[in-house]
Design a protein around this motif. Structure first.
Motif, mmCIF file in Angstrom:
data_model
loop_
_atom_site.group_PDB
_atom_site.id
_atom_site.type_symbol
_atom_site.label_atom_id
_atom_site.label_comp_id
_atom_site.label_asym_id
_atom_site.label_seq_id
_atom_site.Cartn_x
_atom_site.Cartn_y
_atom_site.Cartn_z
ATOM 1 N N LEU A 160 35.636 33.253 77.411
ATOM 2 C CA LEU A 160 36.776 33.802 76.405
ATOM 3 C C LEU A 160 36.185 33.800 75.121
ATOM 4 N N LEU B 37 50.488 48.093 79.868
ATOM 5 C CA LEU B 37 49.020 47.485 79.756
ATOM 6 C C LEU B 37 49.062 46.230 80.515
ATOM 7 N N GLN C 84 38.766 39.294 85.601
ATOM 8 C CA GLN C 84 40.091 38.782 85.498
ATOM 9 C C GLN C 84 41.636 39.330 86.370
ATOM 10 N N SER D 10 34.237 37.140 75.393
ATOM 11 C CA SER D 10 34.991 38.531 75.302
ATOM 12 C C SER D 10 35.811 38.686 73.981
ATOM 13 N N GLY E 267 46.915 47.833 69.399
ATOM 14 C CA GLY E 267 46.516 48.048 70.805
ATOM 15 C C GLY E 267 45.338 47.078 71.355
ATOM 16 N N PRO F 235 37.118 40.792 81.549
ATOM 17 C CA PRO F 235 38.372 41.323 81.826
ATOM 18 C C PRO F 235 38.626 42.158 82.994
ATOM 19 N N ALA G 284 49.845 37.782 74.582
ATOM 20 C CA ALA G 284 49.694 38.988 74.537
ATOM 21 C C ALA G 284 50.896 39.876 74.858
ATOM 22 N N GLY H 154 45.095 39.350 75.482
ATOM 23 C CA GLY H 154 45.495 39.160 76.807
ATOM 24 C C GLY H 154 44.433 39.359 77.865
ATOM 25 N N LEU H 155 44.002 40.488 77.949
ATOM 26 C CA LEU H 155 42.868 40.690 78.965
ATOM 27 C C LEU H 155 41.781 40.298 78.862
ATOM 28 N N SER H 156 41.111 40.145 77.333
ATOM 29 C CA SER H 156 39.880 39.407 77.406
ATOM 30 C C SER H 156 39.965 38.157 77.116
ATOM 31 N N GLY H 157 40.894 37.519 76.193
ATOM 32 C CA GLY H 157 41.168 36.090 75.957
ATOM 33 C C GLY H 157 41.769 35.359 77.100
ATOM 34 N N GLY H 158 42.430 36.195 78.067
ATOM 35 C CA GLY H 158 43.210 35.396 78.999
ATOM 36 C C GLY H 158 44.315 34.568 78.765
ATOM 37 N N VAL I 114 46.072 43.347 71.280
ATOM 38 C CA VAL I 114 46.757 42.953 72.433
ATOM 39 C C VAL I 114 45.793 42.518 73.640
ATOM 40 N N TYR I 115 45.018 43.748 73.797
ATOM 41 C CA TYR I 115 43.999 43.807 74.878
ATOM 42 C C TYR I 115 43.095 42.583 74.728
ATOM 43 N N GLN I 116 42.742 42.345 73.460
ATOM 44 C CA GLN I 116 41.666 41.062 73.279
ATOM 45 C C GLN I 116 42.360 39.907 73.548
#
Lengths: 320, 432
Positions: free
Chosen positions: B394, B21, B88, B397, A276, B85, A292, A283-287, A279-281
């Motif tokens: 990036l 998500l 974003q 984060s 979990g 995030p 993701a 997708g959402l953090s890593g862009g 995927v967050y890292q």
């Protein structure tokens, strides 16, 4: 917990459910379908759209620029090969599976033990214990996380203080969140603590349905407690056990909040990622939304594989 | 039974939940004409914690609402942790986006490059032009257009307990090695006989503090070679810095193993309870120091030292940029609010209320002439930023650098881990 035992009680996963009456021939009435419509619409909008979107994105190059309006191009299986070729993914997968299986197994063991114990307690005590467990179960996860962080705090936490008081070397000021093993130990305690009550309630409910006379007869025949448990209790409540176990596996595999919050406390993000948070890292953090999405799809596939048996049973049950 | 089936369904749904998500992302954005000044709007402004004083916030709201009758301006305070995030997803849709946002200077290049921000080139002169802090203009620009204007800057200085230094006969350190030696002596002396005492409060999780050692030794986090970025923690300069840090964490500081970012962001707390002889913080932390200590004249400060005794070292260049979301429905009014932010009163609030160096250097004099301001301005002048790479946010984060310094604080292998971190940085910085 075998499949055969589920046949013992046709018509339902929980024992004691009366057989539904055979449907009579009815005239076609649109009302039932009309009543179904809102639910179906909600599911379609709520889950269908995101799923479609995710599947599309899994085959696209989709990063921050696309997020802010640049058109996304399709890249075939590129995202999937990138995920599967990344050693971090495999490490995370292994970690997640191990964490999930350990948590689910311990939750079940403690939950079943607790349920059996409840049957032996006097009514007053039993009600008290159930009330306490209901509170643990209903507690918002963020609140319990905060309390757990305080308990395991390296400066003023009661755990370090007690262990140091017992004379254990190096436990004063020990930072539980800076080592992957102790990090997951704390996370597991929290996850198990939160999910045991449900297991206890469900198992307790089904154990109390067991025919008393059957147990009495077996006592007369000289069966001891362990034997009774193995030969009578387990087969009778097997459907419930199967169901709860599979639910536990699903829940523990997609654990997110607990790990995510504890990571902020730990500073060792990479060594503590589960699927979990990975995927967050990514997708959402890593862009990198494309990769993701691909990872999330793989995660969905693994969950389906692990729980296939329950899913098929669930569908069969619906056909009755 | 019914409950059970429903839970079953939920379980199934849960398996699909991973999909949800990612559902919030990815709406392509239309950019409607939004530059009108006559249509009233409800501006939403995101400022970060500890950035803008209450007084300055109230002033901005009042002035804006007075000038543009019918419009409102609401300031929402944001936490640094997890802001990338959040930006974003929030900036990507016209429905959810705040109109004006503060961006950490290390994050600015990323958002400028991906088209999330409105072009400010047209109002650059009005905001301050050549008087705007140059390094922050660079971080806030992409392909020669300015998207994020310099908001404020600040750099860390070392606070110390004068009475402890006196008691142990210590002088203000002139080199990094002397700093380690002083910390070691205070820690061994433990003047207040405190069980948690640390010569210097320097948590492993506070990587931005640790950058001062790297930068002062001439090391960088990443460098650009032939148009390609490369992680640079393995360079001899960076490695030398890490050796100095680990020496400090061995003998002069017990706080290397602190991994809680909240504790890391409040270095004055340990100082206030008499558990630290020194801490590395911002000038405005002075206001957070206990009154008894200040009144008794027990608190002093000095610039982070250099490796050789030739003046001050190079701390990390903290600071922020301020920008307008490209998806804002009221870009015109947002630009007007930005002009208020760059007017004299608001800029001076940074200096008089917050202790930051304002983005328009014309107003920096408001910081005053006292010793603290001199030390602060010296620190800002010497400060070095994180790489101006498009993907630096990036790297942040993904916690590559944070994880690395936490491991260093726990005295783990500097060579091997630097290599791993460098490889990760190189990969992220060069990915498209």
């Amino acid at each position: 917990m075998t499949v055969t035992s589920t046949r013992a009680k046709p018509g339902g996963i929980l024992p004691g459910r009366p057989e539904p009456p055979a449907p009579k021939k009815r005239r076609r009435n649109p009302l039932p379908y009309l009543l179904l419509l809102p639910a179906v619409l909600i599911v379609l909008v709520d889950m269908g759209y995101p799923l479609l979107r995710q599947i599309t994105m899994a085959f696209q190059h989709f990063s921050l620029e696309q997020q802010f309006g640049k058109p996304a191009e399709f890249v075939g299986l590129d995202n999937f090969t990138r995920v599967l070729g990344d050693s971090a993914f495999w490490l995370t997968l292994g970690r997640s599976l191990a964490f999930c299986l350990v948590c689910a197994a311990l939750t079940m063991a403690i939950g079943i033990g607790g349920a059996l114990l409840l049957t032996k307690l006097s009514r007053a005590v039993s009600v008290f214990v159930q009330a306490a467990m209901l509170l643990a179960w209903a507690m918002p996860v963020l609140s319990s996380l905060q309390v757990f962080q305080w308990i395991f705090d390296s400066r003023s936490g009661v755990v370090d203080w007690s262990l140091a008081g017992l004379g254990l070397q190096g436990m004063a000021g020990y930072n539980w969140f800076s080592n992957p093993v102790t990090f997951f130990a704390v996370a597991a305690i929290l996850v198990i603590w939160m999910s045991v009550p449900l297991v206890v309630f469900m198992v307790y409910a089904s154990v109390t349905q067991i025919d008393e006379s059957m147990l009495e007869a077996s006592t007369l025949d000289g069966a001891n407690g362990w034997k009774q448990f193995r030969e009578i209790t387990v087969p009778t409540i097997a459907p419930v056990l199967l169901l709860v176990t599979i639910l536990e596996i699903i829940w523990d595999l997609r654990v997110f909040t607990q790990i995510f919050i504890l990571q902020k406390n730990g500073g060792i993000t990479e060594q503590t990622n589960v699927l979990g948070t990975y995927v967050y890292q990514v997708g959402l953090s890593g862009g990198d939304y494309g990769v993701a999405s691909a990872t999330a799809l793989i995660m969905l596939l693994i969950t389906l594989l692990l729980t296939w048996r329950y899913v098929t049973q669930f569908l069969k049950q619906g056909e009755v | 039974m019914k409950e059970l089936s429903r839970r079953g369904l939920l379980g199934l749904g849960g398996a699909l939940g991973a999909a949800a998500l990612l559902s919030a992302c990815g709406e392509a954005s239309g950019s409607a004409s939004s530059d009108s000044l006559s249509t009233p709007a409800k501006l939403r402004v995101w400022f970060m914690k500890d950035s803008v004083s209450d007084k300055a916030q109230a002033w901005l709201k009042q002035e804006f609402e007075k000038k543009f009758q019918g419009s409102t301006l609401t300031i929402e305070q944001q936490e640094w942790d997890g802001i990338v995030p959040k930006l974003q997803t929030a900036l990507a849709s016209p429905e959810s986006t705040p109109d004006i946002i503060e961006l950490g200077n290390t994050q600015a290049p990323t958002f400028c490059a991906v088209g999330a921000l409105a072009d400010l080139s047209g109002v650059k002169e009005e905001l301050g032009g050549a008087n705007l802090t140059k390094s922050l203009v660079e971080l806030g620009s992409f392909e020669n257009k300015m998207y994020a204007a310099p908001f404020y800057a600040g750099s860390r200085i070392v606070f110390y307990r004068k009475d402890m230094f006196q008691e142990l006969g210590l002088a203000i350190p002139k080199t990094i090695d002397e700093l380690t030696a002083v910390a070691t002596k205070i820690q061994a002396g433990n003047p207040e006989k405190n069980a948690h005492f640390s010569g210097m409060f320097l948590p492993g999780i506070s990587s931005q503090s640790a950058f001062a050692w790297v930068f002062s030794n001439g090391g960088r986090l990443a460098v650009q070679k032939d148009g390609k970025w490369e992680g640079s923690l393995s360079s001899p300069e960076s490695q030398k810095a890490i050796a100095q840090l680990q020496q400090l964490w061995k003998t002069g500081s017990t706080t290397g193993t602190i991994t809680d970012s909240t504790i890391g962001s409040q270095p004055y707390t340990a100082f206030n309870t008499g558990e630290a002889g020194m801490f590395f913080g911002f000038n405005f932390h002075l206001k957070k120091i206990k009154k008894e200590l200040l009144d008794a004249g027990k608190v002093g400060y000095f610039n982070f030292p250099s490796p050789k005794s030739d003046g001050a070292g190079n701390p990390f260049a903290g600071g922020s940029n301020v920008a307008i979301s490209n998806n804002s429905k009221a870009r015109g009014l947002a630009k007007e609010a930005l002009k208020l932010i760059f007017s004299k009163p608001f800029q001076e609030f940074f200096a008089t209320e917050g202790g930051w160096v304002p983005g328009n250097l014309n107003y920096a004099a408001a910081l005053g002439q006292d010793e603290l301001s001199k030390v602060t301005i010296e620190a800002v002048r010497n400060s070095v930023g994180t790489p101006a790479a498009k993907n630096w946010a990036l790297v942040e984060s993904a916690k590559v650098v944070d994880d690395f310094f936490v491991a260093m604080g726990a005295l783990k292998d500097p060579v091997g881990l630097a290599k791993t971190a460098d490889a990760k940085m190189t990969e992220i910085l060069n990915s498209k």
